[in-house]
Design a protein around this motif. Structure first.
Motif, PDB file in Angstrom:
ATOM      1  N   LYS A 150     100.359 -18.950   4.868  1.00 57.43           N
ATOM      2  CA  LYS A 150     100.089 -17.660   4.216  1.00 57.43           C
ATOM      3  C   LYS A 150      99.361 -17.849   2.895  1.00 57.43           C
ATOM      4  N   PHE A 151      99.715 -18.898   2.155  1.00 57.66           N
ATOM      5  CA  PHE A 151      99.000 -19.176   0.915  1.00 57.66           C
ATOM      6  C   PHE A 151      97.528 -19.443   1.203  1.00 57.66           C
ATOM      7  N   ILE A 152      97.254 -20.309   2.162  1.00 56.94           N
ATOM      8  CA  ILE A 152      95.861 -20.663   2.473  1.00 56.94           C
ATOM      9  C   ILE A 152      95.084 -19.433   2.913  1.00 56.94           C
ATOM     10  N   ARG A 153      95.703 -18.580   3.730  1.00 53.34           N
ATOM     11  CA  ARG A 153      95.016 -17.361   4.160  1.00 53.34           C
ATOM     12  C   ARG A 153      94.709 -16.470   2.959  1.00 53.34           C
ATOM     13  N   GLY A 154      95.659 -16.324   2.050  1.00 54.94           N
ATOM     14  CA  GLY A 154      95.415 -15.518   0.856  1.00 54.94           C
ATOM     15  C   GLY A 154      94.325 -16.119  -0.014  1.00 54.94           C
ATOM     16  N   PHE A 155      94.326 -17.430  -0.151  1.00 59.14           N
ATOM     17  CA  PHE A 155      93.304 -18.126  -0.936  1.00 59.14           C
ATOM     18  C   PHE A 155      91.913 -17.874  -0.356  1.00 59.14           C
ATOM     19  N   CYS A 156      91.779 -17.999   0.944  1.00 62.46           N
ATOM     20  CA  CYS A 156      90.480 -17.789   1.588  1.00 62.46           C
ATOM     21  C   CYS A 156      90.006 -16.348   1.422  1.00 62.46           C
ATOM     22  N   TYR A 157      90.898 -15.402   1.617  1.00 63.41           N
ATOM     23  CA  TYR A 157      90.497 -14.000   1.475  1.00 63.41           C
ATOM     24  C   TYR A 157      90.144 -13.656   0.032  1.00 63.41           C
ATOM     25  N   PHE A 158      90.790 -14.314  -0.930  1.00 65.61           N
ATOM     26  CA  PHE A 158      90.420 -14.070  -2.328  1.00 65.61           C
ATOM     27  C   PHE A 158      88.941 -14.371  -2.542  1.00 65.61           C
ATOM     28  N   TYR A 159      88.486 -15.499  -2.030  1.00 66.69           N
ATOM     29  CA  TYR A 159      87.080 -15.848  -2.234  1.00 66.69           C
ATOM     30  C   TYR A 159      86.153 -14.984  -1.384  1.00 66.69           C
ATOM     31  N   LEU A 160      86.524 -14.680  -0.173  1.00 67.18           N
ATOM     32  CA  LEU A 160      85.674 -13.825   0.646  1.00 67.18           C
ATOM     33  C   LEU A 160      85.466 -12.463   0.009  1.00 67.18           C
ATOM     34  N   VAL A 161      86.538 -11.853  -0.467  1.00 64.29           N
ATOM     35  CA  VAL A 161      86.433 -10.489  -0.992  1.00 64.29           C
ATOM     36  C   VAL A 161      85.694 -10.469  -2.336  1.00 64.29           C
ATOM     37  N   ASN A 162      85.762 -11.558  -3.085  1.00 66.57           N
ATOM     38  CA  ASN A 162      85.064 -11.590  -4.366  1.00 66.57           C
ATOM     39  C   ASN A 162      83.610 -12.018  -4.237  1.00 66.57           C
ATOM     40  N   LEU A 163      83.283 -12.719  -3.180  1.00 63.51           N
ATOM     41  CA  LEU A 163      81.892 -13.113  -2.971  1.00 63.51           C
ATOM     42  C   LEU A 163      81.101 -12.081  -2.174  1.00 63.51           C
ATOM     43  N   TYR A 164      81.760 -11.420  -1.203  1.00 70.03           N
ATOM     44  CA  TYR A 164      81.053 -10.531  -0.286  1.00 70.03           C
ATOM     45  C   TYR A 164      81.451  -9.060  -0.410  1.00 70.03           C
ATOM     46  N   GLY A 165      82.521  -8.749  -1.146  1.00 75.38           N
ATOM     47  CA  GLY A 165      82.999  -7.370  -1.217  1.00 75.38           C
ATOM     48  C   GLY A 165      83.921  -7.054  -0.059  1.00 75.38           C
ATOM     49  N   ASP A 166      83.786  -5.865   0.515  1.00 77.01           N
ATOM     50  CA  ASP A 166      84.592  -5.502   1.688  1.00 77.01           C
ATOM     51  C   ASP A 166      84.287  -6.474   2.832  1.00 77.01           C
ATOM     52  N   VAL A 167      85.334  -7.024   3.435  1.00 74.80           N
ATOM     53  CA  VAL A 167      85.146  -7.990   4.533  1.00 74.80           C
ATOM     54  C   VAL A 167      86.139  -7.679   5.644  1.00 74.80           C
ATOM     55  N   PRO A 168      85.841  -8.102   6.867  1.00 78.92           N
ATOM     56  CA  PRO A 168      86.806  -7.902   7.947  1.00 78.92           C
ATOM     57  C   PRO A 168      88.135  -8.587   7.626  1.00 78.92           C
ATOM     58  N   LEU A 169      89.214  -7.874   7.843  1.00 82.80           N
ATOM     59  CA  LEU A 169      90.552  -8.414   7.626  1.00 82.80           C
ATOM     60  C   LEU A 169      91.087  -8.863   8.980  1.00 82.80           C
ATOM     61  N   ILE A 170      91.027 -10.154   9.238  1.00 80.34           N
ATOM     62  CA  ILE A 170      91.395 -10.721  10.529  1.00 80.34           C
ATOM     63  C   ILE A 170      92.788 -11.342  10.414  1.00 80.34           C
ATOM     64  N   LEU A 171      93.744 -10.815  11.156  1.00 80.63           N
ATOM     65  CA  LEU A 171      95.120 -11.306  11.090  1.00 80.63           C
ATOM     66  C   LEU A 171      95.643 -11.760  12.442  1.00 80.63           C
ATOM     67  N   SER A 172      94.764 -11.812  13.427  1.00 78.23           N
ATOM     68  CA  SER A 172      95.182 -12.185  14.770  1.00 78.23           C
ATOM     69  C   SER A 172      94.284 -13.289  15.307  1.00 78.23           C
ATOM     70  N   THR A 173      94.607 -13.753  16.518  1.00 77.05           N
ATOM     71  CA  THR A 173      93.766 -14.747  17.189  1.00 77.05           C
ATOM     72  C   THR A 173      93.049 -14.148  18.393  1.00 77.05           C
ATOM     73  N   ASP A 174      92.983 -12.829  18.450  1.00 76.57           N
ATOM     74  CA  ASP A 174      92.330 -12.145  19.562  1.00 76.57           C
ATOM     75  C   ASP A 174      90.818 -12.139  19.329  1.00 76.57           C
ATOM     76  N   PRO A 175      90.039 -12.893  20.101  1.00 73.98           N
ATOM     77  CA  PRO A 175      88.599 -12.983  19.837  1.00 73.98           C
ATOM     78  C   PRO A 175      87.869 -11.669  20.040  1.00 73.98           C
ATOM     79  N   GLN A 176      88.325 -10.853  20.969  1.00 73.65           N
ATOM     80  CA  GLN A 176      87.665  -9.573  21.197  1.00 73.65           C
ATOM     81  C   GLN A 176      87.825  -8.660  19.982  1.00 73.65           C
ATOM     82  N   GLU A 177      89.035  -8.646  19.436  1.00 75.83           N
ATOM     83  CA  GLU A 177      89.293  -7.844  18.245  1.00 75.83           C
ATOM     84  C   GLU A 177      88.480  -8.360  17.070  1.00 75.83           C
TER      85      GLU A 177
END
Length: 490
Positions: A174-201
């Motif tokens: 959970k820490f690593i996921r939060g760390f990654c999203y911190f950089y994604l949201v600050n570099l790109y703005g709004d980004v897809p929030l992916i919390l599953s392993t469903d490739p179609q979703e």
């Protein structure tokens, strides 16, 4: 068996890179080229090799019973994520595709002096949406996120892992996921929030509002605080895996960015007050050494020193010194007389009568030397600066001065003369500039979060536009996902 594996590489890339469909062919070739290493990582994360190859159900339905059926294999799965993040060609690995390196050009820390067009675009803030390094940052952060989602799913479905170990592993994921999203949201703005392993979703994901992404980051880190160990005993005393205080430290940064000053101060204080584990070093040359008392989280390479040394220190061993980049005059001139950081963390080389300054926080360039340095992701000095800013914003002038002076005095400087909120905030911005330069995008993100990017970079960058504050969404992603919109200006 290897032929069977090769035939399944396409399926592998579909699962492991659900946000990056446009380069499946490239990924297939890369996976086959890197062969045994990639296959081993995949086996750890998803199943045993034999089950993965022979199983009948769709790959997305593969159960994780084997990998999460014992303490040791479950721990190896999480360690595999850390190893992936240390990839020197990725955004977290410290190399020339890393956030630390590229965002230093986006800000006003480094000037680029070579010919690589992809890097020139960062230096001139003229990024194209097909820039390969923009795609690398995006794609690999989502790769790490997908790994954490798979690990959390596997851990959630098992009762065969020791409860204490399971808590630690879930907290790390959970820490690593939060760390990654911190950089994604600050570099790109709004980004897809992916919390599953469903490739179609994942393939059809919309961009999620920045506020909602931050809510998820906070949720992950709050959970991590409860799950993680207080100490580094699970990593034999090394600071190469996160503990509870890493979660506190990252949360302090998150709350600072969200302008929740009270919580930012509280989280930073929990780290600062843990004096049995963390302390500022009087010797600045010890800050980035292995398991430094100032380090909260580091990356290790058991066979070599950090790539940062190779990236930042010029090659002076050949007949023609290679100067790829230099520290900007804005940064060099920001240091006060007598600042020990300038003396210890900056060096220079003279070529044809010209002096070029370069970062010297990591001091070993050549491979094969004894490992004495680790890449440092989180360290105590940032926590003092976070708390100083949070206190200043709350009108606590004395408290802000005290924290700022801790950092200044350690650098050999006198106490700050700032004595009100406005002057303190300016002094803290200056102190963050000279303390955290070329580390993890601090300057780039600071200029943006404080609304100072236009004022500072608009006078330095010829074609600076406000839209440049966000990197473009990789065009290849927009092309294959009709639900994914591009950032303005690209």
């Amino acid at each position: 068996m290897m032929k069977t594996i090769k035939n399944n590489i396409t399926a592998l890339t579909n699962v492991l890179f659900p946000v990056s469909w446009s380069i499946k062919k490239q990924l297939k070739n890369r996976f086959w080229t890197s062969g045994k290493i990639c296959i081993a990582i995949l086996c750890i994360l998803f199943s045993s090799c034999e089950e993965f190859i022979d199983i009948d159900p769709p790959i997305t339905e593969i159960a994780n019973e084997d990998v999460f059926s014992a303490d040791e294999s479950a721990e190896r799965a999480i360690m595999g994520i850390y190893r992936e993040m240390t990839d020197i060609n990725g955004p977290a690995g410290g190399g020339r595709s890393s956030v630390a390196y590229l965002s230093s050009f986006s800000a006003d820390e480094l000037n680029y002096l070579s010919t690589d067009l992809g890097t020139i675009e960062f230096s001139t803030n003229a990024l194209l949406s097909n820039n390969g390094r923009v795609f690398t940052i995006w794609g690999k952060f989502y790769k790490y996120i997908f790994y954490t989602n798979a690990a959390l799913k596997g851990l959630g479905n098992t009762s065969n892992v020791n409860e204490g170990i399971k808590n630690q592993l879930e907290g790390e994921a959970k820490f690593i996921r939060g760390f990654c999203y911190f950089y994604l949201v600050n570099l790109y703005g709004d980004v897809p929030l992916i919390l599953s392993t469903d490739p179609q979703e994942n393939r059809l994901a919309y961009r999620t509002s920045k506020d909602e992404v931050y809510e998820q980051i906070i949720s992950d880190l709050e959970d991590a605080k409860q799950l993680l160990s207080d100490n580094y005993g699970f990593s034999d005393g090394e600071r190469v895996r996160v503990n509870k205080f890493a979660a506190h430290a990252l949360l302090a940064r998150i709350y600072l960015f969200l302008e929740d000053w009270e919580k930012a101060e509280a989280e930073a204080s929990l780290v600062i007050n843990n004096t049995t584990t963390y302390s500022l070093l009087t010797d600045l040359n010890g800050v980035f050494l292995t398991n430094s008392n100032e380090a909260i989280w580091q990356f290790s390479n058991p066979t070599d020193n950090p790539i940062e040394g190779w990236v930042f220190i010029p090659n002076v061993l050949s007949s023609s010194t290679q100067i790829v980049q230099e520290l900007s005059s804005q940064l060099i001139n920001a240091f006060e007389d007598g600042d020990q950081r300038k003396l210890n963390w900056i060096d220079s080389v003279e070529v044809d009568g010209n002096t070029f300054y370069y970062p010297f926080k990591y001091k070993i360039r050549e491979s094969g030397e004894p490992v004495t340095e680790y890449t440092t992701l989180l360290r105590l000095a940032e926590q003092y600066l976070i708390r100083a800013e949070a206190r200043a914003q709350q009108g606590d002038v004395t408290g802000a001065q005290a924290d700022l002076n801790v950092i200044r005095n350690r650098a050999g400087l006198e106490n700050t003369t700032a004595n009100d909120q406005a002057s303190l905030l300016a002094a803290i911005e200056q102190e963050r500039f000279v303390e955290l330069f070329t580390e993890w995008g601090h300057r780039w993100l600071d200029l943006k979060r404080t609304g100072r990017a236009d004022a500072v970079l608009g006078t330095l960058k010829t074609d600076w536009q406000p839209a440049d504050a966000l990197y473009p969404i990789p065009q290849s992603e927009v092309d294959v996902n009709a639900n994914l919109t591009q950032n303005p200006g690209y």
